[in-house]
Each structure stands twice: as C-alpha cells, then as structure tokens.
Design a protein around this motif. Structure first.
Motif, short mmCIF file in Angstrom:
data_model
loop_
_atom_site.label_atom_id
_atom_site.label_comp_id
_atom_site.label_asym_id
_atom_site.label_seq_id
_atom_site.Cartn_x
_atom_site.Cartn_y
_atom_site.Cartn_z
N ASP A 173 -6.99 -9.24 -8.63
CA ASP A 173 -6.95 -7.83 -8.24
C ASP A 173 -5.52 -7.35 -8.07
OD1 ASP A 173 -6.44 -9.24 -5.88
OD2 ASP A 173 -7.62 -7.91 -4.62
N ALA A 174 -4.63 -8.22 -7.59
CA ALA A 174 -3.22 -7.86 -7.48
C ALA A 174 -2.59 -7.67 -8.86
CB ALA A 174 -2.46 -8.92 -6.68
N GLY A 219 -7.61 -2.10 7.19
CA GLY A 219 -8.37 -3.34 7.15
C GLY A 219 -8.60 -3.89 5.76
N SER A 220 -7.58 -3.82 4.89
CA SER A 220 -7.79 -4.13 3.47
C SER A 220 -7.72 -5.61 3.11
CB SER A 220 -6.76 -3.36 2.62
OG SER A 220 -5.44 -3.79 2.93
N GLY A 231 -4.88 -10.26 0.81
CA GLY A 231 -4.80 -8.84 1.09
C GLY A 231 -3.86 -8.05 0.21
N ILE A 232 -3.03 -8.73 -0.59
CA ILE A 232 -2.03 -8.01 -1.37
C ILE A 232 -2.69 -7.09 -2.39
CG2 ILE A 232 -0.08 -8.22 -2.95
CD1 ILE A 232 0.53 -10.94 -1.65
N GLY A 233 -3.63 -7.64 -3.15
CA GLY A 233 -4.27 -6.84 -4.19
C GLY A 233 -5.00 -5.63 -3.65
N ALA A 271 0.83 -1.21 0.00
CA ALA A 271 0.00 0.00 0.00
C ALA A 271 0.85 1.25 0.00
CB ALA A 271 -0.94 0.00 1.21
N GLY A 272 1.82 1.33 0.91
CA GLY A 272 2.65 2.51 1.01
C GLY A 272 3.49 2.76 -0.22
#
Length: 405
Positions: free
Chosen positions: A56-57, A299-300, A308-310, A20-21
């Motif tokens: 999604d990733a 909370g992604s 959660g990566i994508g 994310a960052g």
C-alpha cells in the motif's frame, strides 16, 4: 523559511509534515492551492517506526511521484519471514522495502515543497482559531513565541500525539492502541545473509511480536510491539498493561537467534526509542467545521501488524481529494468522512486478525499449514498485498478450515 516568519493567512494549513501531511500538501500544491505545511521539527528528523514499506505504501508513493527516489535509497526485499513460537517459519512473497523514516519523510516533505507548498519549522500547534464552531486557522508556537495563521481549511496530521487532538477538540480516546520500541543496529556481516523482513510471534511476546527489518547500509531496524496495550477500566479510563518493552525486547533476543546476534554483537546506532500507536481509524473524530483529521491522528495504523506508513500516505491523499472537489463545509467533510468510512471495514478485519498476537499458538498452526499448502501461502501473500481478507485466514472459522482442509 525562518521559524520567526509565517504568513498571516493561507488557503490550506497542514499541521504535521509526516507522510499524511506531506502527501496532502503535495497533492494540493500540485493542483495550484496555496498551502502552508508546518511541523514542530526541522527536517530531516528521526521518527520511531518499523520503517517497512509494504504494497500500500508503494502504491501511494507512486501516486505522489516519489517512488523511484525512495526505492533508490531503500533496501528492497522479496518476502516477509513469519516465525512461529516453535521455530517454524514461512516466507511470504511480497513487494517490500525498508527506508528509515528520517529519509522517507524528508523525501515526501521535500516533494511537497517542490510542488509549491511553503514549509515552516519548528512550529508547534497550540490551538485552533475559531469563528463560532468553525476552525479558521491555528495558533502556532515557535522559538520566538506564538503566531496566528488564518486558513480556509486546516488539516491536522500530527500523528499519535494526543495533545494536538485534545487542543483541536477532536480527541475521543487519549490512550493509544499499542506501543512499540525500536532501535537501529549496524551488523554488516549479518546483512550478508539476513535479507528478508522478519516478524516473530512467541508466548514470551504475548500480546505483540518482535521484528527485524534489514535496511540500507547493513543497518537493521529491530524492535518489539504490543497491540491492545491499554485496558479499559471502570469509568472509561484506560491504563497500560503491566509490560516492560525493554524486557520484551530482551525476551525477543532470548527466543530468536538473529535478534540475539544483533543485540549482542551489533553496533547500536542512536538510542532505543519508543512510541505509541493509534490504530483502526478510532480514537478521534475525523473532522469538524473547517478542519480535517488524517494519518495516524485519525488512527491510520493497522492493529494486526502495526504498519502505518502506507495508510498514512493514503489518508493524506484522501484528505486532499476531499478538499480539491470543493463545495461548502458540509460537502467537504462528508466526502472526507465517507472516504475514511470506506476504509474502516478493512481496518476492522485487521483488528479482528490481531488476536493472533495474543494467541501466538495460532501462528504455529498457520505457519505449519502454509509450509504444506501453496494455496494457503498464496492467501497469506494476498493478505500482505491487501487482496485477501485476513479475517478469513485468522478468524476461528478460518482456523477451523486450516485444521480440517
């Protein structure tokens, strides 16, 4: 950059250089913004994760311009094998890959630096700098002490760790949504035949699932995850259910032959490592004046699958988009929160579908029907591709339709 050298100020300070960052930092830097990206670890570094890259990733990695580099290193797979308690399975087609987070995160972080973001590590977030109620920077701690960095905006992308959320004044729930344990096991012989991602449900794994994801070089990511791991008690406190993840992993090996083969005859690379999960876009405020929260800090992670990566990458891109449109604090925060709110219904559907983890007999039913119905198999593939509502398949109404169609 030396850990003792930080600028006194920047336009955007991004704290946390995970997916994310780094996605946020790269997007902002490409647009010409002055970005400082910091992390408490030097890169490359280990990260506890299943390492699976679902569609999604793939889409987010393409948007960031790093897809080809990631796929050149990753193990590619054509389907996920869903294994039910009675041993039946169905292979769900999808665009899939596996790459250890040590490599993936380093690629995305390096892409942020190549776009012009400055990177500094190891620097740990201690507290926000405030001007009244507005965040105007952060106090960071490195090997040589603390340093203050002023910033027009701060983006908090510190993952599932609770202390940064508390320090930033955005934590609404300390307890995680789930927990997981994983290890890397080298087994080149099994790698010749086990070429798909495997997810296993069983009563002995009730409340969760086991997984085997083949990675590059004959190394498998093997683990067990527990969703809904913490029960809320009177007074709002939460305590973890009485579950031992190592025993859960042993149970996985006792009910699934490939897991037993890996644990008994494979070579463990490194240690077994556990980590919390923060799911369903819950547990933290998404912003406060001068600060946006993104990735797993917001909370992604999906409650159903633990993926959660994508969504971490996607929410990082959304945070950058909110900042790039400009405007005053209220406008930026409103755009960011509206973007996450737009994702919330989808997370709610996956939260609803996660009840299969607590009722593994449902997996038997779904797998049994999917083996006999190409249409249901296509629906399962569409869930993987995020083109199908999982609630329609795994809700009680959906289960009724499965039984009587």
């Amino acid at each position: 950059m030396s850990p003792t050298v930080l600028p006194a100020a920047c336009e955007v300070l991004v704290i946390g250089a995970g997916p994310a960052g780094s996605a946020c930092a790269r997007t902002l830097a490409q647009a010409g913004r002055e970005v400082l990206l910091v992390d408490q670890h030097e890169f490359p570094r280990e990260k506890v994760c299943g390492d699976g890259l679902i569609p999604d990733a793939h889409a987010a990695l393409r948007a960031l311009g790093v897809y080809d580099e990631v796929m050149d290193r990753a193990f590619r797979a054509q389907h996920v094998r869903c294994v039910a308690p009675r041993g039946g399975h169905v292979d769900v087609p999808g665009t899939l890959a596996v790459l250890p987070r040590r490599e993936l995160d380093d690629i995305v972080c390096r892409a942020a630096r190549e776009a012009g973001a400055r990177f500094a590590a190891p620097w740990r977030f201690v507290a926000p700098l405030l001007d009244g109620e507005r965040v105007v920077g952060a106090r960071l701690k490195g090997p040589d002490g603390e340093h203050e960095v002023q910033a027009r905006w701060v983006v908090l992308a510190t993952g599932a760790s609770v202390p940064p959320l508390v320090a930033a004044g955005v934590c609404e729930r300390r307890a995680p949504s789930g927990v997981a344990l994983r290890g890397y096991v080298h087994h080149p012989e099994l790698a010749q035949t086990l070429r798909e991602l495997q997810i296993v449900w069983h009563p002995r794994l009730s409340g969760g699932y086991g997984w085997i994801f083949p990675g590059p070089g004959g190394v498998f990511n093997v683990g067990a995850g527990l969703t809904g791991s913490h029960a809320t008690e009177a007074g709002g406190r939460a305590s973890m259910r009485d579950v031992n993840l190592r025993q859960m992993l042993e149970a996985f090996a006792s009910v699934h032959a490939p897991a037993a083969e890996l644990l008994e005859r494979g070579e463990l690379r490194g240690d077994w490592k556990g980590a919390p999960l923060r799911c369903s876009l819950g547990g933290a405020r998404w912003s406060r004046p001068g600060l946006l929260v993104t990735g797993e800090a917001a909370g992604s992670t999906y409650a159903f699958s633990g993926e959660g990566i994508g969504k971490a990458l996607e929410t990082g891109l959304l945070a950058a988009a909110a900042l790039l449109e400009g405007g005053d604090d209220a406008a930026v925060r409103a755009r960011h929160e509206a973007a996450l709110a737009g994702l919330k219904p989808r997370f709610a559907l996956y939260e609803k579908a996660s009840h299969v983890n607590h009722r593994p007999w449902l997996a038997d039913l779904v797998v049994w029907r999917a083996r006999r119905s190409p249409r249901i198999l296509r629906r399962m593939s569409a869930v993987l591709e995020e083109r199908q509502n999982p609630g329609r398949l795994l809700s009680w109404r959906g289960i009724t339709k499965l039984m009587f169609e």
